[in-house]
Scaffold this motif. Structure first.
Motif, PDB file in Angstrom:
ATOM      1  N   GLN A 194     -30.609  11.340  -7.458  1.00 46.70           N
ATOM      2  CA  GLN A 194     -31.684  10.349  -7.390  1.00 46.70           C
ATOM      3  C   GLN A 194     -32.446  10.258  -8.713  1.00 46.70           C
ATOM      4  O   GLN A 194     -32.534   9.190  -9.323  1.00 46.70           O
ATOM      5  CB  GLN A 194     -32.655  10.701  -6.247  1.00 46.70           C
ATOM      6  N   LEU A 195     -33.034  11.376  -9.141  1.00 40.07           N
ATOM      7  CA  LEU A 195     -33.940  11.346 -10.286  1.00 40.07           C
ATOM      8  C   LEU A 195     -33.217  11.064 -11.601  1.00 40.07           C
ATOM      9  O   LEU A 195     -33.631  10.178 -12.358  1.00 40.07           O
ATOM     10  CB  LEU A 195     -34.704  12.673 -10.369  1.00 40.07           C
ATOM     11  N   LEU A 196     -32.171  11.813 -11.889  1.00 43.37           N
ATOM     12  CA  LEU A 196     -31.469  11.630 -13.160  1.00 43.37           C
ATOM     13  C   LEU A 196     -30.858  10.236 -13.300  1.00 43.37           C
ATOM     14  O   LEU A 196     -31.055   9.579 -14.335  1.00 43.37           O
ATOM     15  CB  LEU A 196     -30.404  12.713 -13.344  1.00 43.37           C
ATOM     16  N   PRO A 197     -30.136   9.725 -12.286  1.00 43.20           N
ATOM     17  CA  PRO A 197     -29.583   8.364 -12.423  1.00 43.20           C
ATOM     18  C   PRO A 197     -30.658   7.297 -12.632  1.00 43.20           C
ATOM     19  O   PRO A 197     -30.480   6.382 -13.438  1.00 43.20           O
ATOM     20  CB  PRO A 197     -28.834   8.154 -11.097  1.00 43.20           C
ATOM     21  N   LEU A 198     -31.788   7.411 -11.906  1.00 42.60           N
ATOM     22  CA  LEU A 198     -32.836   6.404 -12.059  1.00 42.60           C
ATOM     23  C   LEU A 198     -33.493   6.513 -13.434  1.00 42.60           C
ATOM     24  O   LEU A 198     -33.774   5.484 -14.072  1.00 42.60           O
ATOM     25  CB  LEU A 198     -33.901   6.554 -10.962  1.00 42.60           C
ATOM     26  N   TYR A 199     -33.726   7.732 -13.886  1.00 38.50           N
ATOM     27  CA  TYR A 199     -34.356   7.885 -15.197  1.00 38.50           C
ATOM     28  C   TYR A 199     -33.475   7.280 -16.290  1.00 38.50           C
ATOM     29  O   TYR A 199     -33.992   6.660 -17.231  1.00 38.50           O
ATOM     30  CB  TYR A 199     -34.637   9.355 -15.499  1.00 38.50           C
ATOM     31  N   LYS A 200     -32.181   7.445 -16.171  1.00 37.47           N
ATOM     32  CA  LYS A 200     -31.267   6.870 -17.175  1.00 37.47           C
ATOM     33  C   LYS A 200     -31.342   5.343 -17.185  1.00 37.47           C
ATOM     34  O   LYS A 200     -31.129   4.715 -18.223  1.00 37.47           O
ATOM     35  CB  LYS A 200     -29.838   7.321 -16.903  1.00 37.47           C
ATOM     36  N   LYS A 201     -31.653   4.752 -16.017  1.00 34.58           N
ATOM     37  CA  LYS A 201     -31.723   3.289 -15.923  1.00 34.58           C
ATOM     38  C   LYS A 201     -33.032   2.739 -16.507  1.00 34.58           C
ATOM     39  O   LYS A 201     -33.031   1.698 -17.161  1.00 34.58           O
ATOM     40  CB  LYS A 201     -31.599   2.843 -14.462  1.00 34.58           C
ATOM     41  N   ILE A 202     -34.146   3.419 -16.230  1.00 40.17           N
ATOM     42  CA  ILE A 202     -35.446   2.883 -16.659  1.00 40.17           C
ATOM     43  C   ILE A 202     -36.299   3.984 -17.314  1.00 40.17           C
ATOM     44  O   ILE A 202     -37.431   4.241 -16.894  1.00 40.17           O
ATOM     45  CB  ILE A 202     -36.209   2.230 -15.483  1.00 40.17           C
ATOM     46  N   PRO A 203     -35.802   4.643 -18.348  1.00 38.19           N
ATOM     47  CA  PRO A 203     -36.564   5.751 -18.962  1.00 38.19           C
ATOM     48  C   PRO A 203     -37.908   5.326 -19.528  1.00 38.19           C
ATOM     49  O   PRO A 203     -38.863   6.113 -19.534  1.00 38.19           O
ATOM     50  CB  PRO A 203     -35.628   6.235 -20.081  1.00 38.19           C
ATOM     51  N   GLU A 204     -38.004   4.070 -19.992  1.00 40.40           N
ATOM     52  CA  GLU A 204     -39.259   3.606 -20.583  1.00 40.40           C
ATOM     53  C   GLU A 204     -40.346   3.353 -19.540  1.00 40.40           C
ATOM     54  O   GLU A 204     -41.499   3.109 -19.875  1.00 40.40           O
ATOM     55  CB  GLU A 204     -39.013   2.324 -21.390  1.00 40.40           C
ATOM     56  N   HIS A 205     -39.977   3.438 -18.248  1.00 39.30           N
ATOM     57  CA  HIS A 205     -40.946   3.183 -17.184  1.00 39.30           C
ATOM     58  C   HIS A 205     -41.283   4.431 -16.373  1.00 39.30           C
ATOM     59  O   HIS A 205     -42.006   4.348 -15.384  1.00 39.30           O
ATOM     60  CB  HIS A 205     -40.423   2.099 -16.239  1.00 39.30           C
ATOM     61  N   ILE A 206     -40.732   5.590 -16.756  1.00 34.79           N
ATOM     62  CA  ILE A 206     -40.956   6.821 -16.008  1.00 34.79           C
ATOM     63  C   ILE A 206     -41.478   7.918 -16.922  1.00 34.79           C
ATOM     64  O   ILE A 206     -40.938   8.153 -18.004  1.00 34.79           O
ATOM     65  CB  ILE A 206     -39.655   7.306 -15.325  1.00 34.79           C
ATOM     66  N   SER A 207     -42.535   8.582 -16.477  1.00 36.08           N
ATOM     67  CA  SER A 207     -43.035   9.786 -17.128  1.00 36.08           C
ATOM     68  C   SER A 207     -42.658  10.976 -16.247  1.00 36.08           C
ATOM     69  O   SER A 207     -43.129  11.094 -15.107  1.00 36.08           O
ATOM     70  CB  SER A 207     -44.555   9.705 -17.302  1.00 36.08           C
ATOM     71  N   LEU A 208     -41.806  11.842 -16.755  1.00 41.61           N
ATOM     72  CA  LEU A 208     -41.287  12.959 -15.971  1.00 41.61           C
ATOM     73  C   LEU A 208     -42.265  14.128 -15.939  1.00 41.61           C
ATOM     74  O   LEU A 208     -42.915  14.442 -16.938  1.00 41.61           O
ATOM     75  CB  LEU A 208     -39.963  13.446 -16.551  1.00 41.61           C
ATOM     76  N   ASP A 209     -42.331  14.793 -14.813  1.00 41.55           N
ATOM     77  CA  ASP A 209     -43.204  15.952 -14.625  1.00 41.55           C
ATOM     78  C   ASP A 209     -42.496  16.894 -13.651  1.00 41.55           C
ATOM     79  O   ASP A 209     -42.586  16.728 -12.434  1.00 41.55           O
ATOM     80  CB  ASP A 209     -44.556  15.490 -14.079  1.00 41.55           C
ATOM     81  N   LEU A 210     -41.786  17.871 -14.186  1.00 42.84           N
ATOM     82  CA  LEU A 210     -40.984  18.787 -13.362  1.00 42.84           C
ATOM     83  C   LEU A 210     -41.736  20.098 -13.160  1.00 42.84           C
ATOM     84  O   LEU A 210     -42.199  20.709 -14.124  1.00 42.84           O
ATOM     85  CB  LEU A 210     -39.634  19.051 -14.031  1.00 42.84           C
ATOM     86  N   ILE A 211     -41.839  20.523 -11.906  1.00 42.29           N
ATOM     87  CA  ILE A 211     -42.606  21.731 -11.552  1.00 42.29           C
ATOM     88  C   ILE A 211     -41.737  22.669 -10.714  1.00 42.29           C
ATOM     89  O   ILE A 211     -41.723  22.589  -9.477  1.00 42.29           O
ATOM     90  CB  ILE A 211     -43.906  21.377 -10.783  1.00 42.29           C
ATOM     91  N   GLY A 236     -42.650  33.314 -19.806  1.00 42.97           N
ATOM     92  CA  GLY A 236     -41.980  32.751 -18.632  1.00 42.97           C
ATOM     93  C   GLY A 236     -42.797  32.990 -17.369  1.00 42.97           C
ATOM     94  O   GLY A 236     -42.915  32.110 -16.513  1.00 42.97           O
ATOM     95  N   SER A 237     -43.364  34.195 -17.257  1.00 41.90           N
ATOM     96  CA  SER A 237     -44.186  34.513 -16.084  1.00 41.90           C
ATOM     97  C   SER A 237     -45.447  33.657 -16.049  1.00 41.90           C
ATOM     98  O   SER A 237     -45.855  33.170 -14.989  1.00 41.90           O
ATOM     99  CB  SER A 237     -44.567  35.994 -16.089  1.00 41.90           C
ATOM    100  N   LEU A 238     -46.062  33.444 -17.206  1.00 45.00           N
ATOM    101  CA  LEU A 238     -47.283  32.641 -17.258  1.00 45.00           C
ATOM    102  C   LEU A 238     -46.990  31.170 -16.953  1.00 45.00           C
ATOM    103  O   LEU A 238     -47.781  30.507 -16.272  1.00 45.00           O
ATOM    104  CB  LEU A 238     -47.935  32.769 -18.641  1.00 45.00           C
ATOM    105  N   LEU A 239     -45.863  30.681 -17.444  1.00 46.91           N
ATOM    106  CA  LEU A 239     -45.489  29.296 -17.149  1.00 46.91           C
ATOM    107  C   LEU A 239     -45.257  29.103 -15.654  1.00 46.91           C
ATOM    108  O   LEU A 239     -45.723  28.124 -15.059  1.00 46.91           O
ATOM    109  CB  LEU A 239     -44.224  28.907 -17.932  1.00 46.91           C
ATOM    110  N   LEU A 240     -44.534  30.056 -15.052  1.00 48.82           N
ATOM    111  CA  LEU A 240     -44.244  29.948 -13.621  1.00 48.82           C
ATOM    112  C   LEU A 240     -45.520  30.107 -12.804  1.00 48.82           C
ATOM    113  O   LEU A 240     -45.711  29.421 -11.791  1.00 48.82           O
ATOM    114  CB  LEU A 240     -43.205  30.997 -13.209  1.00 48.82           C
ATOM    115  N   LYS A 241     -46.395  30.983 -13.245  1.00 50.78           N
ATOM    116  CA  LYS A 241     -47.693  31.132 -12.572  1.00 50.78           C
ATOM    117  C   LYS A 241     -48.458  29.801 -12.594  1.00 50.78           C
ATOM    118  O   LYS A 241     -49.059  29.395 -11.596  1.00 50.78           O
ATOM    119  CB  LYS A 241     -48.514  32.225 -13.250  1.00 50.78           C
ATOM    120  N   GLY A 242     -48.421  29.126 -13.739  1.00 48.85           N
ATOM    121  CA  GLY A 242     -49.085  27.831 -13.854  1.00 48.85           C
ATOM    122  C   GLY A 242     -48.502  26.800 -12.913  1.00 48.85           C
ATOM    123  O   GLY A 242     -49.228  26.021 -12.280  1.00 48.85           O
ATOM    124  N   HIS A 243     -47.170  26.801 -12.783  1.00 49.71           N
ATOM    125  CA  HIS A 243     -46.523  25.887 -11.829  1.00 49.71           C
ATOM    126  C   HIS A 243     -46.947  26.224 -10.402  1.00 49.71           C
ATOM    127  O   HIS A 243     -47.118  25.329  -9.566  1.00 49.71           O
ATOM    128  CB  HIS A 243     -44.993  25.981 -11.959  1.00 49.71           C
TER     129      HIS A 243
END
Length: 237
Positions: A75-92, A177-184
């Protein structure tokens, strides 16, 4: 006193029965109306974005979650490839995990055991270090295909996308890595309503713009529906 005939008693009983049905129906309709009103008031009005706008898609996921895997790859990767200029990605990457802090350490308990916590760290470090959003998402999608061996798949996917895996690995094995994951985790635990399904997806920092059921079933329809004029990629399969 005149005795009520049997026939009149039957008629009265029928009338009482009809009135009971009418009252019950009225109560049911009133309750339904109240529920519908509360639900609609809770739902935020859908934004109508222009072609110069972006929609922020925040994905709260887990590295070993089958539903997360399917959503990101199909879902996410195919759609982002189609309209990357219209999506701001935020992966958690975090999901239904738990952060445990002591005086000198940060550890985690994850839904799919320790290997998922470590894989989540590699994802978190890659997201932090890889600035190109398409490469970042492609790397995450590549890894999530086989996160049972995080180091192996992490290195393989880094080679595919011409990334240096060494800083990602050092980050995942170290304090960063631990601090990043803690933030997520802090972001995930702050969700309102709380996480009940993984992946949980927000549009523009809200869970109420589109139903999660629709987002997971047809992300393209959910995203393209918030634009006044559909971006070009929304019309292609």
């Amino acid at each position: 006193m005149t005795e009520i005939s049997k026939e009149n008693r039957v008629n009265i009983s029928k009338m009482n029965y009809k009135w009971r049905l009418i009252i019950i129906l009225f109560i049911v309709l009133t309750l339904w109306g109240l529920v519908h009103l509360v639900y609609n008031n809770r739902r935020q009005p859908e934004p109508q974005l222009g072609l110069s706008d972006k929609i922020k898609i925040s994905v709260h996921y887990e590295a070993l979650c089958p539903d997360s895997k399917y959503f990101i790859i199909h879902q996410l990767l195919p759609l982002y490839k189609k309209i990357p200029e219209h999506i701001s990605l935020d992966l958690i990457p975090y999901g239904k995990a738990k952060t445990i802090e002591s005086e000198d350490s940060i550890t985690f308990q994850c839904q799919h055991d320790e290997i998922e916590c470590y894989a989540n760290k590699i994802h978190a470090c890659a997201i932090d270090l890889v600035q190109d959003p398409l490469v970042q998402l492609s790397y995450v999608a590549c890894m999530i295909k086989n996160n049972q061996n995080p180091d192996g798949i992490g290195k393989t996917c880094a080679e595919i996308y011409d990334l240096d895996f060494t800083p990602i690995l050092l980050c995942a094995k170290g304090q960063k890595g631990s601090l990043l994951l803690k933030g997520h985790g802090e972001r995930t635990h702050a969700l309102n309503p709380p996480v009940h399904f993984i992946p949980t997806v927000e549009f523009n920092n809200s869970q109420n713009l589109k139903p999660l059921k629709l987002i997971l079933k047809n992300l393209k329809e959910a995203v393209c529906g918030v634009f006044k004029i559909k971006p070009k990629g929304c019309d292609s399969d």
